[in-house]
Design a protein around this motif. Sequence first.
Motif, PDB file in Angstrom:
ATOM      1  N   SER A  18      -9.662  26.216 -43.139  1.00 39.30           N
ATOM      2  CA  SER A  18      -8.407  26.711 -42.574  1.00 39.30           C
ATOM      3  C   SER A  18      -8.651  27.428 -41.251  1.00 39.30           C
ATOM      4  N   GLN A  19      -9.686  28.263 -41.206  1.00 38.84           N
ATOM      5  CA  GLN A  19     -10.028  28.947 -39.965  1.00 38.84           C
ATOM      6  C   GLN A  19     -10.358  27.933 -38.873  1.00 38.84           C
ATOM      7  N   TRP A  22      -7.098  26.264 -37.552  1.00 43.31           N
ATOM      8  CA  TRP A  22      -6.263  27.115 -36.692  1.00 43.31           C
ATOM      9  C   TRP A  22      -6.925  27.404 -35.342  1.00 43.31           C
ATOM     10  N   THR A  23      -8.243  27.499 -35.320  1.00 43.39           N
ATOM     11  CA  THR A  23      -8.912  27.739 -34.031  1.00 43.39           C
ATOM     12  C   THR A  23      -9.000  26.450 -33.215  1.00 43.39           C
ATOM     13  N   TYR A  25      -7.044  23.512 -33.456  1.00 40.23           N
ATOM     14  CA  TYR A  25      -5.779  22.901 -33.057  1.00 40.23           C
ATOM     15  C   TYR A  25      -4.787  23.869 -32.431  1.00 40.23           C
ATOM     16  N   LEU A  26      -4.735  25.097 -32.930  1.00 41.82           N
ATOM     17  CA  LEU A  26      -3.665  26.000 -32.518  1.00 41.82           C
ATOM     18  C   LEU A  26      -4.126  27.126 -31.595  1.00 41.82           C
ATOM     19  N   PHE A  28      -5.980  29.759 -32.077  1.00 40.44           N
ATOM     20  CA  PHE A  28      -6.159  31.113 -32.594  1.00 40.44           C
ATOM     21  C   PHE A  28      -7.633  31.489 -32.478  1.00 40.44           C
ATOM     22  N   LEU A  40      -7.057  35.825 -37.964  1.00 44.65           N
ATOM     23  CA  LEU A  40      -6.951  35.033 -36.740  1.00 44.65           C
ATOM     24  C   LEU A  40      -5.730  35.475 -35.951  1.00 44.65           C
ATOM     25  N   ALA A  42      -3.355  34.625 -32.257  1.00 41.75           N
ATOM     26  CA  ALA A  42      -3.089  33.744 -31.130  1.00 41.75           C
ATOM     27  C   ALA A  42      -3.672  34.393 -29.886  1.00 41.75           C
ATOM     28  N   ILE A  49      -2.569  35.398 -38.555  1.00 39.14           N
ATOM     29  CA  ILE A  49      -2.620  34.851 -39.904  1.00 39.14           C
ATOM     30  C   ILE A  49      -4.013  35.137 -40.448  1.00 39.14           C
ATOM     31  N   ASP A 112      -1.758  22.660 -43.059  1.00 39.61           N
ATOM     32  CA  ASP A 112      -3.143  23.047 -42.778  1.00 39.61           C
ATOM     33  C   ASP A 112      -3.996  22.826 -44.035  1.00 39.61           C
ATOM     34  N   VAL A 118       3.263  24.156 -41.631  1.00 38.27           N
ATOM     35  CA  VAL A 118       3.441  24.744 -40.308  1.00 38.27           C
ATOM     36  C   VAL A 118       4.553  23.983 -39.612  1.00 38.27           C
TER      37      VAL A 118
END
Length: 136
Positions: A18-19, A22-23, A25-26, A28, A40, A42, A49, A112, A118
């Motif tokens: 998950s980490q 998010w780092t 693709y998004l 964070f 994390l 933004a 999150i 995710d 999301v």
Amino acid sequence: MRFSDRYPIIVTTKKDASQDFWTTYLGFEAAFESIWFSLLVADDNTASIAFMTPDHPSAPPGPKIFSGSGVCFELEVEDAQATHEALTRKGLVVTYTLTDEPFGQRRFGFTDPSGLWVDVVEQIAPQPGFWDKYMV
């Protein structure tokens, strides 16, 4: 009440995946990272999150492993189409295609690794009269 921060903690056996998601693709970044917990944020500090493994003794009372239902993490952006294009170029699998909704959102969505839905949205004008029946 004044808050210094606020964020959901997703209890999952897939904390590392998950980490990474998010780092990658998004965008964070890890503000705190350990073998059992990752916070994390933004890059502009507009969203946070956290992901936590279910086996750590400091877990707050009550949380069970997240089942993937009943929660939607909303990410509002200025340009949903540009965001959609950027994320799919990175290889993100989008499961709800970019759609202009009659209620006034352009959005797309995906899940995710923890199972969290999301929803990426841009506010647009609703179809004329759409909200009339709801404003009684």
